[in-house]
Design a protein around this motif. Structure first.
Motif, short mmCIF file in Angstrom:
data_model
loop_
_atom_site.label_atom_id
_atom_site.label_comp_id
_atom_site.label_asym_id
_atom_site.label_seq_id
_atom_site.Cartn_x
_atom_site.Cartn_y
_atom_site.Cartn_z
N GLU A 113 0.89 -1.13 -0.05
CA GLU A 113 -0.06 -0.26 0.19
C GLU A 113 0.96 1.34 -0.18
N GLN A 122 -5.07 4.46 -1.85
CA GLN A 122 -4.51 3.09 -1.75
C GLN A 122 -3.85 2.89 -0.57
N LEU A 150 0.39 -2.36 -5.92
CA LEU A 150 -0.79 -3.00 -6.45
C LEU A 150 -2.02 -1.74 -6.61
N TYR A 152 -5.56 -1.07 -6.18
CA TYR A 152 -6.94 -1.70 -5.75
C TYR A 152 -8.05 -0.92 -6.20
N ALA A 206 -2.17 -8.71 -15.75
CA ALA A 206 -2.26 -7.28 -14.97
C ALA A 206 -1.51 -6.27 -15.88
N ASP A 222 -2.69 -4.18 -11.76
CA ASP A 222 -4.05 -3.85 -11.93
C ASP A 222 -4.75 -5.26 -12.79
N SER A 223 -5.30 -6.07 -11.98
CA SER A 223 -5.44 -7.56 -12.64
C SER A 223 -7.04 -7.33 -13.17
N THR A 236 -6.84 -7.84 -7.70
CA THR A 236 -6.69 -6.60 -7.06
C THR A 236 -7.92 -5.74 -6.46
N LEU A 239 -7.89 -3.96 -0.72
CA LEU A 239 -6.62 -3.87 -0.08
C LEU A 239 -6.97 -4.71 1.27
N GLN A 250 -2.33 -11.90 -4.34
CA GLN A 250 -2.10 -10.86 -4.39
C GLN A 250 -0.61 -10.45 -4.11
N LEU A 254 2.11 -8.86 -6.47
CA LEU A 254 2.99 -7.81 -5.92
C LEU A 254 4.57 -8.11 -6.22
#
Length: 872
Positions: A113, A122, A150, A152, A206, A222-223, A236, A239, A250, A254
C-alpha cells in the motif's frame, strides 16, 4: 435510472493551459503549496468540491472558464513559473547527486500500500502512509527510487456509522481513468502487461499504471483486465481483502509481477535497472524468488542465484507480533509453484524451505512471509530502536545459538514527510524567520540536529498560531460531525447543538489511528466519571477528537468504536468529545496541527513506531504517550509526557489497563491541564509555549522522512549496492559452494580445551589474562572461521550481558589430532561478577554479519562444568 455503461470524458485543454495536465499528473502537487494554490485559482468552488484533486477539478471546469484562463496573462505567468519549478525539481541536482559515486543507480521499493494523497486512496493505515512518505522524501532528496505496488479497484473501505454507532463499510469503485495515474504503454500503443502462471494452465494478467510522485515513478499492477476470468479480475479488488488464496495471489502479483513490471518500465523508459530491492514488510517477499528465477535462466544454479539476490536485498519488518505476519498453508503455496504453475524451473521444496518455520517454536506446516523476507535479504531492519530489539527477539529462532542482540536485524526509525504534514501556517511562520527556500530545505533534506531559528519566534506568534490551528480544527470537526449525523439518520433540525461542539480556547487532545485492540482506543473510558470531570472542568476543561477504522473482519475493534461513540453521543459531553468516521489523509492533515496534545496509549511494546505523533509534533503539538515505538527513543520532558506502564510479565491485562488509565488521568489532571491554562506575566501560557518551542526546534529535525531515507541510503542501500556489485556469477558460485561446505563440515567444529593464565577466581580490575584454546575444525581451516572470546558481566545463572568480543589467533600448525591452538588476551575491564566463554563462527569477507549462517560452536557442557571459571 442507472447508466448501463460508464465513460470518463477528459477535458481538452487550450494549448496555453497544457502544462496544467502535466502538473495534475505529477503528485508533487499534493505537497507543493504553490501548485495547489494555482489549481485553486482555476475555480475555488470546484476545487473544494473536488476534494483538492486536480484531475477531478480539470474534468469539471466549463470550457468557457478554460478559454478565459487561456487569455489571462497573470494566470499564464503563474502557470509558467510553477511548471518551470516542477521541471527544475525533477531534473536538477539534489542531495543524492552530490554524494559519493558508489551509491546505487536505482532502488526498487515494494509495498502492498502507498498513502501519497487522498486523491489516490491506496492505503489503509500507517504502513501505507509510511511508504508514501518514503517515496516523497526520496523524490525530494533525488534518490532514484522506483515504487512498486498494486492498484486496488476499491482501495480501502470508506467508513460510516449506524444510528447506534456500529462501523459500516462501503467500497466505492475506483476508475483508474479518474485517478492521477497513466497507463504504461508499449511502443505500439498497447497497454504494457505482466502475466503470472496459475495452476491448471491458467494465467493471471495485470496491466501497469504509473503514478509520478515528484521524481519517483510508482508502478501499480491492476488485474481487472479483459484477459482474465472473473476470479482473476478480482485479485486486486480490495486492500487486505479475501481469504488465504486471494491474499497469496495478491502477494505473488506484487512480488513476482512487480519485478516483471520494473523490468518492463526500465525497458520502455531507459531508467537504470535497480541494484537494490527493498521489501517493505513481508507481503512483497516473492520478489526474491522471481529474481532467483531470472538468474537461473541465465545459467546460475539456485544456491548461487540465492546469494546474488540476497546481496542486493533489504527487508523491513513493521510488525512487533507474530500474529501480524501473513502465513500460508504449505500445501497452498506448493500448489502455486512448480512445473504446473509459477516459476516452473525452480524446485518447489527449495521455495518452501525459504518460508517454512523450521525452528524451535515455529509451526512446521506454515509458510511465513516475514521469514522468507529475512532469508532472502542480507540486510534487515525494524522501524524504531525498541522495535529493532523486539524484532531480534521475535525472529531469534532463525539464528539459534546467538543472543538476541546479535541477531542481524538493525533499526531505522521511521520519519514523516514534513511538506505533506506541516500546516501551511506553520511553514509560513518558519519561512518568515529564515526564508522560504531554507525552510523548505530544512523540512525535506534535514541534516541539522536542531532548528535554532525557532528560538527567535516571539511567544505571542506561537500562541496565536496554535489558536488559529485549533480554530480551523473546530470548524472542520463541526462540518464532519454534521455530515456523520446525517448519515446516521438525523434531521437537520436535530443538529443545532453541533454549532457549540468544541471551543477554540480549550485544551484539545487528538487520538486517531487504526483500531486493533492493542492500541486501546477506549482506555480513556476506563473511569468515565474521571473523564467527565476532565471534560467538564469549570476552569481547566479538555476536549477530545477521536477517529479510526477497525478492520472489516474485526468485530472486537468495531465494538470498541461503538463504545466510544455511545459515550461521545451523551448530551452531557458531546460538545467536548467527538468521534469522526472515515479517518484518512484529508482528515489527518487538519487534525494533527489543530491538536495541543497527541495521545497514544498502546500496550507496550506492540507499537512498532507510531508515526502519527511525529506529524503532530511537527506542528507544535505535544505528545502524551506510552514509552513505545519512536517515543521510547526520543522522549524528553521538553516534548511532552510519558504515561507510566505496568508491563511486567505477571500483570493481569485488566489490572494493567486500570493502572495505566489511572496514570493517564493523573497526568492530565495534575500536570498537563495546569500547564496549558497557567498564565505568566505576559498573560500567555509561557511554560506551555516553551514546550512547543522545544518540540519544534529539537524534535522536529529528528522525525523527518528525509532523515529516515538518508539513513536507508547510507546504512542499507549503499552497502547493499556494493555487495550486489561484488556478487558476479563466479563470486556467487564461490560463496554458495563455501556455505555448502561450511554447513556440511560444521558438526565437526568443536571447542575442546580452554585454559587461562589466572590461577584463582579472583582478579583485579585492569588485569589482562592470557587465553589458550584448543579447537577442532574438521574439514575446515582457519581461513573459514573466527575463534572468539566473549566476556562481560554475568548474572546468577552465568549469562553474559553487555558482552565484549575479542578475536583469538591461531598459533602454528594443527597437532597430530588435527586440532588447532588459538591464543589471545582477556581483559578484565569490569568489576563484579565477570565471566567469559569461547565460540567459533563461520568467517567470509562477503558475509554481512558473522551470524548470517546461523552457525556457532561453543564449549561442550562437560567442558563448561570442568572450567568453572568465574571472575569475581
Amino acid at each position: 435510472m442507472k447508466a448501463i455503461r460508464r465513460f470518463t470524458v477528459r477535458p481538452v485543454l487550450p494549448d496555453p493551459l497544457r502544462p496544467l495536465s502535466d502538473l495534475a499528473r505529477n503528485l508533487r502537487w499534493s505537497w507543493h503549496a504553490e501548485t495547489r494554490d494555482l489549481f485553486r485559482s482555476v475555480d475555488p468552488e470546484r476545487w473544494a468540491a473536488s476534494g483538492g484533486d486536480p484531475v477531478r477539478l480539470l474534468g469539471s471546469v466549463p470550457p468557457a472558464r478554460l478559454a478565459e484562463l487561456a487569455g489571462d496573462g497573470p494566470f499564464l505567468r503563474r502557470l509558467a513559473a510553477v511548471a518551470g519549478d516542477l521541471h527544475d525539481y525533477t531534473t536538477g541536482e539534489r542531495w543524492y547527486q552530490t554524494q559519493p559515486e558508489e551509491l546505487p543507480a536505482a532502488i526498487a521499493y515494494f509495498s502492498p500500500e502507498f498513502g501519497i494523497t487522498a486523491a489516490l486512496p491506496q492505503y489503509s493505515g500507517g504502513l501505507g502512509i509510511l511508504a508514501g512518505d518514503h517515496l516523497k522524501a526520496a523524490s525530494d532528496l533525488g534518490v532514484p527510487l522506483i515504487g512498486v505496488g498494486l492498484l486496488y479497484r476499491h482501495g480501502y473501505f470508506r467508513q460510516t456509522l449506524s444510528r447506534d454507532g456500529w462501523q459500516q463499510e462501503h467500497y466505492p469503485v475506483l476508475d483508474p481513468n479518474e485517478l492521477p495515474v497513466v497507463q504504461l504503454e508499449e511502443p505500439d500503443g498497447t497497454p504494457a502487461q505482466v502475466a503470472l502462471a496459475l495452476p491448471g494452465g491458467k494465467q493471471l494478467h495485470a496491466r501497469i499504471w504509473l503514478a509520478q510522485v515528484g521524481r519517483v515513478p510508482l508502478l501499480m499492477l491492476d488485474s481487472d483486465v479483459e484477459e482474465n476470468d472473473l476470479g482473476e479480475r478480482g485479485v486486486t479488488d480490495r486492500l487486505y481483502g479475501g481469504g488465504s488464496e486471494h491474499r497469496l495471489l495478491q502477494e505473488m502479483l506484487l512480488g513476482i509481477g512487480g519485478v516483471r513490471a520494473v523490468r518492463t518500465y526500465c525497458r520502455l523508459t531507459g531508467h537504470p535497472a535497480p541494484e537494490v530491492f527493498h521489501t517493505n514488510e513481508g507481503h512483497a517477499g516473492f520478489l526474491g524468488l522471481e529474481r532467483i528465477a531470472e538468474l537461473c535462466a541465465e545459467g546460475l544454479d539456485f544456491g548461487s542465484a540465492l546469494e546474488s539476490v540476497r546481496a542486493g536485498t533489504v527487508f523491513t519488518t513493521h510488525t512487533p507480533v507474530p500474529a501480524g505476519i501473513d502465513r500460508f498453508d504449505r500445501e497452498l503455496v506448493a500448489r502455486h509453484f512448480g512445473p504446473d504453475a509459477e516459476l516452473p524451473r525452480i524446485d518447489v521444496d527449495r521455495i518452501l524451505r525459504l518460508g517454512m518455520e523450521s525452528y524451535p517454536g515455529g509451526e512446521p506446516n506454515l509458510f511465513n512471509m516475514a521469514v522468507m523476507g529475512l532469508r532472502l535479504a542480507q540486510r534487515a531492519n525494524g522501524v524504531s530502536l525498541l522495535h529493532g530489539n523486539v524484532s531480534r527477539e521475535m525472529f531469534s529462532g532463525l539464528w539459534p545459538g546467538f543472543d538476541a542482540d546479535e541477531v542481524p536485524i538493525t533499526s531505522v526509525t521511521n520519519g514523516v514527510h514534513a511538506p505533506t504534514w506541516v500546516a501551511p501556517e506553520v511553514f509560513r511562520l518558519g519561512a518568515r524567520q529564515i526564508g522560504a527556500q531554507r525552510a523548505e530545505d530544512a523540512l525535506t533534506v534535514g541534516g541539522s540536529d536542531r532548528w535554532d531559528a525557532v528560538a527567535d519566534i516571539p511567544d505571542q506568534d506561537i500562541f496565536e498560531l496554535r489558536r488559529v490551528l485549533r480554530e480551523q480544527l473546530v470548524t472542520e470537526v463541526r462540518e464532519r460531525l454534521r455530515a456523520s449525523w446525517r448519515q446516521r439518520g438525523a434531521h437537520t433540525a436535530e443538529l443545532g447543538w453541533i454549532d457549540g461542539v468544541l471551543d477554540p480556547d480549550v485544551l484539545t487532545i487528538g487520538f486517531a489511528r487504526r483500531v486493533p485492540s492493542y492500541k486501546r482506543l477506549t482506555l480513556m473510558l476506563r473511569d468515565r466519571d474521571r473523564l467527565m470531570d476532565l471534560l467538564l472542568h469549570p476552569e481547566r476543561p479538555v476536549q477530545i477528537v477521536v477517529a479510526g477504522k477497525a478492520h472489516p473482519a474485526d468485530d472486537g475493534g468495531k465494538r470498541l468504536i461503538q463504545e466510544l461513540v455511545r459515550f461521545a453521543d451523551d448530551p452531557r459531553v458531546r460538545h467536548r468529545i467527538v468521534f469522526l468516521p472515515d479517518y484518512g489523509m484529508a482528515m489527518a492533515q487538519k487534525l494533527y496541527p489543530g491538536c495541543d496534545i497527541w495521545l497514544n496509549n498502546p500496550l507496550r511494546p506492540l507499537e512498532a513506531c507510531g508515526t502519527s505523533g511525529m506529524k503532530a509534533a511537527l506542528n507544535g503539538c505535544l505528545n502524551l504517550s506510552v514509552l513505545d515505538g519512536w517515543w521510547d527513543e526520543w522522549f524528553q520532558p521538553d516534548f511532552g509526557w510519558s504515561i507510566p506502564t505496568a508491563d511486567g510479565a505477571g500483570t493481569d491485562p485488566d489490572h494493567r489497563d486500570d493502572i495505566e488509565a489511572t496514570a493517564l488521568y493523573d497526568l492530565l489532571e495534575q500536570r498537563v491541564t495546569p500547564r496549558f491554562y497557567e498564565r505568566g506575566r505576559s498573560g500567555l501560557p509561557d511554560r506551555w509555549i516553551e514546550m512547543v518551542r522545544h518540540t519544534l526546534s529539537l524534535l522536529g529535525p529528528k522525525v523527518l522522512a528525509g532523515r529516515m531515507v538518508r539513513e536507508y541510503v547510507e546504512r542499507l542501500y549503499a552497502p547493499a549496492a556494493l555487495s550486489h556489485r561484488s556478487m558476479g556469477p563466479d563470486t556467487a558460485r564461490g560463496l554458495a559452494e563455501w556455505k555448502g561446505r561450511v554447513r556440511a563440515a560444521w558438526p565437526g567444529v568443536t571447542v575442546d580445551h580452554v585454559e587461562t593464565s589466572a590461577s584463582e577466581a579472583l582478579a583485579e580490575l585492569g588485569t589482562t589474562l592470557g587465553l589458550r584454546v584448543r579447537v577442532g575444525l574438521g574439514d575446515l581451516g582457519p581461513d573459514d572461521v573466527d575463534v572468539q572470546v566473549v566476556s562481560g558481566r554475568v548474572d546468577e545463572e552465568d549469562r553474559i550481558a553487555d558482552a565484549a568480543v575479542v578475536p583469538l589467533k591461531p598459533v602454528g600448525s594443527p597437532d597430530q589430532d588435527g586440532r588447532w591452538v588459538y591464543e589471545g588476551p582477556l581483559s578484565l575491564d569490569r568489576t563484579g561478577p565477570f565471566g567469559y566463554t569461547v565460540r567459533i563462527l563461520p568467517a567470509h569477507r562477503l558475509l554481512a554479519s558473522s551470524a548470517e549462517l546461523g552457525l556457532v560452536a561453543g564449549p561442550s557442557e562437560d567442558l563448561v562444568a570442568a572450567a568453572g571459571l568465574l571472575m569475581r
